[in-house]
Design a protein around this motif. Structure first.
Motif, PDB file in Angstrom:
ATOM      1  N   ARG A 271      -8.890   3.307   3.242  1.00 26.77           N
ATOM      2  CA  ARG A 271      -9.666   2.713   2.147  1.00 26.77           C
ATOM      3  C   ARG A 271      -8.849   2.784   0.860  1.00 26.77           C
ATOM      4  O   ARG A 271      -8.134   3.755   0.599  1.00 26.77           O
ATOM      5  CB  ARG A 271     -10.996   3.440   1.954  1.00 26.77           C
ATOM      6  N   CYS A 272      -8.928   1.734   0.088  1.00 25.16           N
ATOM      7  CA  CYS A 272      -8.260   1.698  -1.212  1.00 25.16           C
ATOM      8  C   CYS A 272      -9.158   2.364  -2.245  1.00 25.16           C
ATOM      9  O   CYS A 272     -10.349   2.032  -2.353  1.00 25.16           O
ATOM     10  CB  CYS A 272      -7.971   0.258  -1.637  1.00 25.16           C
ATOM     11  N   ASP A 273      -8.598   3.312  -3.009  1.00 20.72           N
ATOM     12  CA  ASP A 273      -9.413   3.950  -4.038  1.00 20.72           C
ATOM     13  C   ASP A 273      -9.273   3.205  -5.352  1.00 20.72           C
ATOM     14  O   ASP A 273      -8.574   2.187  -5.454  1.00 20.72           O
ATOM     15  CB  ASP A 273      -9.068   5.440  -4.173  1.00 20.72           C
ATOM     16  N   ASP A 274      -9.948   3.709  -6.394  1.00 26.58           N
ATOM     17  CA  ASP A 274      -9.970   2.972  -7.660  1.00 26.58           C
ATOM     18  C   ASP A 274      -8.648   3.026  -8.399  1.00 26.58           C
ATOM     19  O   ASP A 274      -8.456   2.330  -9.398  1.00 26.58           O
ATOM     20  CB  ASP A 274     -11.111   3.478  -8.559  1.00 26.58           C
ATOM     21  N   ARG A 275      -7.690   3.833  -7.921  1.00 22.50           N
ATOM     22  CA  ARG A 275      -6.358   3.867  -8.522  1.00 22.50           C
ATOM     23  C   ARG A 275      -5.413   2.869  -7.863  1.00 22.50           C
ATOM     24  O   ARG A 275      -4.329   2.588  -8.371  1.00 22.50           O
ATOM     25  CB  ARG A 275      -5.764   5.277  -8.408  1.00 22.50           C
TER      26      ARG A 275
ATOM     27  N   TRP B 260       0.846  -1.199   0.000  1.00 25.12           N
ATOM     28  CA  TRP B 260       0.000   0.000   0.000  1.00 25.12           C
ATOM     29  C   TRP B 260       0.877   1.243   0.000  1.00 25.12           C
ATOM     30  O   TRP B 260       2.050   1.208   0.377  1.00 25.12           O
ATOM     31  CB  TRP B 260      -0.944   0.018   1.209  1.00 25.12           C
ATOM     32  N   SER B 261       0.295   2.352  -0.456  1.00 25.39           N
ATOM     33  CA  SER B 261       0.939   3.664  -0.455  1.00 25.39           C
ATOM     34  C   SER B 261      -0.078   4.660   0.082  1.00 25.39           C
ATOM     35  O   SER B 261      -1.154   4.826  -0.489  1.00 25.39           O
ATOM     36  CB  SER B 261       1.378   4.061  -1.870  1.00 25.39           C
ATOM     37  N   SER B 262       0.257   5.357   1.166  1.00 28.78           N
ATOM     38  CA  SER B 262      -0.717   6.110   1.956  1.00 28.78           C
ATOM     39  C   SER B 262      -0.796   7.592   1.583  1.00 28.78           C
ATOM     40  O   SER B 262       0.234   8.269   1.486  1.00 28.78           O
ATOM     41  CB  SER B 262      -0.375   6.003   3.445  1.00 28.78           C
ATOM     42  N   TYR B 263      -2.026   8.090   1.436  1.00 25.46           N
ATOM     43  CA  TYR B 263      -2.292   9.505   1.188  1.00 25.46           C
ATOM     44  C   TYR B 263      -3.451   9.963   2.061  1.00 25.46           C
ATOM     45  O   TYR B 263      -4.459   9.263   2.188  1.00 25.46           O
ATOM     46  CB  TYR B 263      -2.683   9.745  -0.274  1.00 25.46           C
ATOM     47  N   ALA B 264      -3.296  11.149   2.660  1.00 20.62           N
ATOM     48  CA  ALA B 264      -4.434  11.784   3.323  1.00 20.62           C
ATOM     49  C   ALA B 264      -5.256  12.521   2.270  1.00 20.62           C
ATOM     50  O   ALA B 264      -4.822  12.709   1.129  1.00 20.62           O
ATOM     51  CB  ALA B 264      -3.958  12.742   4.414  1.00 20.62           C
ATOM     52  N   GLU B 265      -6.445  12.957   2.670  1.00 22.33           N
ATOM     53  CA  GLU B 265      -7.348  13.634   1.733  1.00 22.33           C
ATOM     54  C   GLU B 265      -7.534  15.110   2.084  1.00 22.33           C
ATOM     55  O   GLU B 265      -7.590  15.455   3.271  1.00 22.33           O
ATOM     56  CB  GLU B 265      -8.689  12.906   1.745  1.00 22.33           C
TER      57      GLU B 265
ATOM     58  N   LEU C 129      -4.520   3.395  -4.530  1.00 24.82           N
ATOM     59  CA  LEU C 129      -3.848   4.130  -3.468  1.00 24.82           C
ATOM     60  C   LEU C 129      -4.641   3.988  -2.174  1.00 24.82           C
ATOM     61  O   LEU C 129      -5.862   3.820  -2.199  1.00 24.82           O
ATOM     62  CB  LEU C 129      -3.715   5.602  -3.836  1.00 24.82           C
ATOM     63  N   LEU C 130      -3.946   4.070  -1.046  1.00 23.36           N
ATOM     64  CA  LEU C 130      -4.597   3.937   0.241  1.00 23.36           C
ATOM     65  C   LEU C 130      -4.879   5.324   0.810  1.00 23.36           C
ATOM     66  O   LEU C 130      -3.949   6.094   1.080  1.00 23.36           O
ATOM     67  CB  LEU C 130      -3.707   3.154   1.215  1.00 23.36           C
TER      68      LEU C 130
END
Length: 379
Positions: free
Chosen positions: A326-330, A252-257, A332-333
């Motif tokens: 949550r994993c998005d459709d790309r 996984w690779s983590s990003y905040a929103e 990314l986490l």
């Protein structure tokens, strides 16, 4: 004991972004000027065949004792959560962990083993990222002549040679590791960023299709995007689809929103996978580290404990329910609104440095479950 995990943050803001997938943050040309070595690659002499017999070649291994950074156990803020502990008859397993880049200098393409600064930082990484596996019977984390950060900012023959040099050290360490452990002991592979890249190469070149493949209870290749179409088939193991699944790869690779992963996505799409084809818009392996499932969603209430730094950066503690995932459709986490983790958050709300600490306690549970499943498989 070794110094605390939080040295990652103190003065090392960009350190863990090594890897071709975290580029274009300040502009590629500026990065090259600042980090790519000016001189050509100088071929490195292969390490002696018995090099990894020396305890000096290991950050973590059996026999180090109380100073082993991988054995650190952080304190928990508030209530303790229900997580398996070492005295609950968890199955035995061994871990081979490869740390991310701790060498930023442009003076050489590979870090020297005797470089004190990069060695110190590598120990910090092992403390923060290998410690979730501290229920293992043995944890082995080698020192290696890692490629410098600048090697990942160019696709020149020099950079390829530097990365290959680092990989060969890792492969040599792994061979010694395998010879040193019990012949039936389940193996967990774990690495972050450059470390994950080398483990991908190890799976492709040394493990897939061999007897060792069946012994890999789980492989945690974190912080390095893996293409479902162009990388995964060459690795021999499938992506982890369900919680407790054994013989699989978690990543996984983590990003905040709000997340801006444009730099990662652009470089990923223009890079070539293990099959030699452009990765393009192919899907990225995304394991939800809270739920243990592929492409899943989990609330913060299910997060058993994130390793969060103190405000004075002298220590860290586990904080339950800190972030969702949550994993998005790309592939990314996404971890919701930006959590307070310190100064090492990268542009675009990229939490690359914290890929492992954000889910420390769940990862501890996850590996115990996957190894438990492995031990129940018929052989």
């Amino acid at each position: 004991m070794a110094r605390k995990f939080l040295y990652v943050i103190a003065g090392l803001i960009v350190l863990a972004i090594a890897g071709a997938f975290a580029l274009a943050i300040w502009g590629k040309e500026l990065q090259k000027m600042a980090f790519v070595p000016g001189d050509g690659f100088v071929e490195q002499e292969r390490l002696a065949d018995n090099a990894y017999r020396s305890t000096d070649m290991w950050i973590s291994r059996p026999g180090i004792g109380l100073d082993d950074p991988a054995r650190w156990q952080p304190a928990t803020r508030g209530e303790a959560r229900d997580v398996p502990t070492a005295d609950e008859n968890n199955p035995e397993f061994v871990v081979f962990f490869v740390h991310p880049t701790s060498f930023l200098e442009r003076t050489s393409w590979n870090a020297a083993l005797e470089d004190a600064q990069s060695a110190r930082i590598a120990e910090v990484y092992v403390r923060g990222m290998a410690s979730p596996f501290n229920q293992a019977s043995e944890i082995w984390a080698p020192r290696y002549r890692q490629a410098t950060f600048g090697a990942f900012l160019t696709d020149s023959p020099d950079s390829e040679a530097a990365i290959d040099t680092a990989y060969e050290d890792v492969a040599q360490a792994f061979a010694f590791f395998v010879d040193s452990i019990g012949p039936d002991m389940p193996i967990v592979l774990a690495g972050h960023s450059q470390g994950a890249l080398h483990l991908m190469s190890l799976l492709q070149r040394r493990i897939a299709g061999t007897a060792l493949e069946d012994r890999i209870a789980a492989a945690y290749l974190v912080g390095w995007p893996i293409s479902v179409a162009h990388d995964l088939p060459a690795l021999g193991l499938p992506a982890c689809a369900t919680a407790g699944q054994a013989n699989c790869i978690a990543s996984w690779s983590s990003y905040a929103e709000p997340a801006d992963p444009s730099a990662l996505i652009e470089t990923y799409s223009e890079s070539r996978g293990l099959d030699g084809e452009l990765r393009g818009d192919s899907g990225i392996v995304c394991t939800n580290p809270i739920s243990g499932t592929a492409n899943g969603t989990a609330p913060a209430s299910a997060n058993l404990g994130s390793l969060v730094p103190d405000t004075d950066l002298t220590d860290g503690e586990l904080v339950p329910r800190y972030v969702p995932a949550r994993c998005d459709d790309r592939g990314l986490l996404l971890i919701g609104p930006p959590p307070e983790m310190g100064a090492a958050v990268l542009p675009g709300n990229n939490y690359h440095v914290y890929d492992v600490p954000l889910f420390w306690r769940n990862l501890q549970r996850d590996v115990a479950q996957r190894v438990g499943s492995w031990t129940k498989q018929p052989r």
